[in-house]
Scaffold this motif. Structure first.
Motif, mmCIF file in Angstrom:
data_model
loop_
_atom_site.group_PDB
_atom_site.id
_atom_site.type_symbol
_atom_site.label_atom_id
_atom_site.label_comp_id
_atom_site.label_asym_id
_atom_site.label_seq_id
_atom_site.Cartn_x
_atom_site.Cartn_y
_atom_site.Cartn_z
ATOM 1 N N ARG A 1 0.834 -1.203 0.000
ATOM 2 C CA ARG A 1 0.000 0.000 0.000
ATOM 3 C C ARG A 1 0.864 1.246 0.000
ATOM 4 N N ASN A 2 2.134 1.079 0.335
ATOM 5 C CA ASN A 2 3.062 2.188 0.399
ATOM 6 C C ASN A 2 4.451 1.622 0.117
ATOM 7 N N SER B 1 -6.452 -0.909 -8.248
ATOM 8 C CA SER B 1 -6.966 -0.145 -7.111
ATOM 9 C C SER B 1 -6.119 1.086 -6.764
ATOM 10 N N LYS B 2 -4.837 1.083 -7.105
ATOM 11 C CA LYS B 2 -3.989 2.240 -6.795
ATOM 12 C C LYS B 2 -3.787 3.151 -8.010
#
Length: 157
Positions: free
Chosen positions: A39-40, A97-98
């Motif tokens: 996510r990061n 999604s990102k």
């Protein structure tokens, strides 16, 4: 007449071996833990880090298994290829999604053999043989996020 492909601008230049290793790490985490891709991420030449949403911290044995699997994939000498695909024809296994809301209609997919495919505009090696050895240098778990820090060790030929 060849069609001109327009992609979103990329805001930084990654170190291609490290960026490609990050893709392999992401695919390994998805396959081993069923979690989303990181996510990061902070990808640099000297060392990098990725954050994963997990229900619990991986055990030391699992951490070693992650490192071993990433190195196994690297040592398979997989070709890294690029293809351009219309957004309406994205393979089901590609997680968008990102993807930014203003992403172009044409997306650039990066494939690492048959191990991973994802939308990405960054720089990559042509073959995993160019990566070196992946080494997890530290990790911690806080509030459902597992942060892993890693580096690449150059292979002596």
């Amino acid at each position: 007449m060849e069609q001109e492909i327009t992609l979103n601008a990329h805001n930084k230049q990654e170190h291609p071996p490290m960026h490609t290793a990050e893709h392999i790490l992401n695919a390994t985490m998805v396959k081993m833990f069923g979690c989303p891709r990181s996510r990061n991420a902070h990808i640099e030449k000297k060392k990098s880090k990725c954050d994963y949403l997990l229900a619990s911290a991986p055990t030391e044995a699992q951490v070693q298994a992650i490192e071993d699997k990433v190195n196994e994939v690297i040592q398979t000498h997989l070709d890294v290829t690029i293809e351009f695909v219309d957004r309406d024809h994205i393979p089901a296994e590609v997680d968008l999604s990102k993807l930014p809301e203003d992403a172009s209609q044409t997306l650039r997919l990066v494939r690492i053999g048959d191990y991973d495919v994802c939308a990405c505009v960054g720089a990559h090696v042509a073959n995993t043989a160019e990566i070196g050895t992946f080494k997890i240098i530290s990790h911690d778990f806080n509030d459902g996020t597992w942060r892993v820090r890693f580096k690449l060790v150059e292979q002596n030929c």
